[in-house]
Design an enzyme around this catalytic site. Structure first.
Site, short mmCIF file in Angstrom:
data_model
loop_
_atom_site.label_atom_id
_atom_site.label_comp_id
_atom_site.label_asym_id
_atom_site.label_seq_id
_atom_site.Cartn_x
_atom_site.Cartn_y
_atom_site.Cartn_z
N GLU A 94 -7.12 16.08 2.17
CA GLU A 94 -7.93 16.32 0.97
C GLU A 94 -7.29 17.28 -0.02
O GLU A 94 -7.81 18.38 -0.25
CB GLU A 94 -9.32 16.83 1.37
CG GLU A 94 -10.08 15.87 2.27
CD GLU A 94 -11.56 16.24 2.42
OE1 GLU A 94 -11.95 17.32 1.97
OE2 GLU A 94 -12.31 15.44 2.99
N GLU A 129 -12.20 10.69 8.04
CA GLU A 129 -13.39 11.54 8.21
C GLU A 129 -14.58 10.83 7.61
O GLU A 129 -14.49 10.24 6.52
CB GLU A 129 -13.27 12.89 7.48
CG GLU A 129 -12.39 13.90 8.15
CD GLU A 129 -12.33 15.22 7.37
OE1 GLU A 129 -13.32 15.57 6.68
OE2 GLU A 129 -11.28 15.88 7.46
C1 FCB Z 1 -14.16 17.73 4.47
C2 FCB Z 1 -13.15 18.56 5.22
C3 FCB Z 1 -13.58 18.92 6.62
C4 FCB Z 1 -15.05 19.22 6.70
C5 FCB Z 1 -15.85 18.12 6.07
C6 FCB Z 1 -17.34 18.32 6.15
O1 FCB Z 1 -14.03 17.96 3.12
O2 FCB Z 1 -11.92 17.90 5.30
O3 FCB Z 1 -12.79 19.98 7.06
O4 FCB Z 1 -15.31 20.45 6.17
O5 FCB Z 1 -15.49 18.00 4.73
#
Ligand code: FCB
Length: 477
Positions: A181, A382
């Site tokens: 990210e 994620e």
């Molecule tokens: C993302 C991050 C991760 C976590 C989630 C909820 O932005 O990569 O570390 O904090 O959000």
């Protein structure tokens, strides 16, 4: 383990059919070093920007820090055993840069590398594919002290660090993610300052974004040189951006935010150029003088996979010229040049982060990356949700988190049916952990963590996910 989802009541229409994922679909869960490891000053580790930030009063809710976190550093054996019990096929973790290269320059710290070697061996021993992320936001503090990501040299330092990790772990790790990210590192770290290192300057944020991507490109080349067989990718956090109405001004607001949130990264990484409209929007912030000849070719070095993190959608509207400025407008913004675009809430259900739940947005996002940018295999690296959990009689029945996963996995399947080469999915997160500026107040885990005793309790969602993995798909509901 049995599926805890209760059967539909008599008379209820069963409208969610069973779904099977393609053979070999990589089912995983993700974490990040600073969020779970603890042992902040052990084994030769030195501070990262998150240590400094979290120890600065007022930066993290309730003054929480990652000093101890989930104490994973001391519990890797039992934590990997838990992953095996859940049947995970893969585990995505990040390496702490200041643990393996204290200070961010110079030789490796053998003790730090040894921790990751033990972790990887433990995973492989349980048949779990390790998926290694090199940078999940923990820049060594001395590199921040000489300029951080707005400084070009940090990109070169990152490539050196990549080589050092590849030399140590390249023989046993197949999947490598350079950055997690970069939008957050650049625009929350140097734009709004709500993340470490907590600086607020739009031009620095744009420079940081560029140098993060430059570091990524150099690291891809370094990884390939060290380990030609590595599967290398990057993880971007993407949002569908929808205008609040069809009014041209709202549509333009959506174009601007889409530019900063998504295309700022997708275009350089996958097309080798910055979008012209985005550069025009940013003209009053920066002249892009930090971009040198050849940078975009480096940034767009071919990849093997692309990782997508997906949580929610942005709905935006044009600036309201008559409105009293909201405090948020006056605060430093993570949207340089577009500070006054309004973020609209639609009144749909939200998670404990106040993020709107929008599973169809995952289909849109994956289709867009595939249809507009690349034929490469995609992975959801994620996806998940924070909810307030309650431990009752030693159990955590997180029906809302389970429903979130279910809806998003159905969306992932829909994307596959639409032709997206989606090859895997990583739940965020394996366990509750240090949620950055929110400290331990937000729980994303499938496994509950009691931060006093460090006892782990798999929640209902974890049991359910184990069943999903076992059947390579979803049961009818
Ligand atoms: C993302 C991050 C991760 C976590 C989630 C909820 O932005 O990569 O570390 O904090 O959000």
């Amino acid at each position: 383990m049995s599926n805890p989802a209760s059967p539909p009541a008599v008379g209820v229409v069963v409208d969610r059919p069973p779904l099977t994922f393609p053979p070999g679909f990589l089912w995983g869960a993700a974490t990040a070093a600073y969020q779970i490891e603890g042992a902040a000053a052990e084994g030769g580790r030195t501070p990262s920007i998150w240590d400094t930030f979290s120890h600065t009063p007022g930066r993290v809710v309730e003054g929480h820090t990652g000093d101890v976190a989930c104490d994973h550093y001391h519990r890797l054996g039992s934590d990997v055993a838990l992953m095996a019990e859940l049947g995970l096929k893969s585990y995505r973790f990040s390496v702490s840069w200041p643990r393996v290269q204290p200070g961010g320059t110079g030789p490796a710290n053998a003790e730090g590398l040894d921790f990751y070697r033990r972790l990887v061996d433990e995973l492989l021993g349980h048949g779990i594919e390790p998926w290694l992320t090199l940078y999940h936001w923990d820049l060594p503090q001395p590199l921040e002290d000489v300029g951080g990501w707005p400084a070009r040299d940090t990109a070169a330092r990152f490539a050196d660090y990549a080589t050092l990790v590849a030399d140590a772990l390249g023989d046993r790790v197949r999947y490598w993610t350079t950055l997690n990210e970069p939008w957050c590192s650049a625009f929350l770290g140097y734009g709004s300052g709500v993340h470490a290192p907590g600086r607020s300057d739009g031009a620095d944020a744009v420079r940081a974004g560029h140098h993060l991507m430059l570091g990524h490109g150099l690291a891809v080349q370094a990884l390939r040189a060290a380990r030609p067989t590595a599967e290398v990718g990057v993880t971007v956090n993407l949002y569908p951006v929808t205008p609040a109405s069809e009014a041209p001004a709202d549509v333009d607001a959506a174009r601007r935010i889409d530019g900063l949130a998504n295309r700022f990264f997708l275009d350089p990484l996958l097309r080798g150029s910055y979008p012209a409209d985005l550069m025009a929007d940013l003209a009053k912030v920066t002249d892009f003088g930090h971009v040198r000849d050849g940078d975009l070719a480096t940034i767009s070095t071919p990849l093997d996979v692309v990782g997508v993190n997906y949580y929610s959608r942005h709905v935006v509207a044009a600036p309201d010229p008559d409105a009293e400025p909201e405090p948020y407008w006056r605060a430093p913004s993570c949207w340089p040049g577009s500070e006054d675009v309004r973020f609209v809430t639609r009144g749909v259900p939200v998670t404990d982060m106040n993020w709107e739940i929008d599973a169809p947005g995952l289909v849109e996002t994956l289709r867009r990356v595939h249809e507009e940018y690349t034929d490469l295999p995609l992975y959801v690296t994620e996806n998940g949700s924070a909810f307030v959990d309650e431990v009752v009689d030693g159990q955590v029945d997180d029906a809302d988190r389970l429903a979130y996963f279910d809806a998003h996995l159905r969306a992932a399947h829909e994307a596959i049916e639409a032709g997206v080469p989606l090859r895997g999915y990583f739940a965020w997160s394996l366990m509750d952990n240090f949620e950055w500026a929110w400290g331990y107040t937000k729980r994303f885990g499938m496994v509950h963590v009691d931060y006093d005793s460090q006892v782990r309790i798999p929640k209902s969602s974890a049991r359910w996910y184990a069943e999903v993995i076992r059947r390579n798909g979803l049961a009818a509901q």
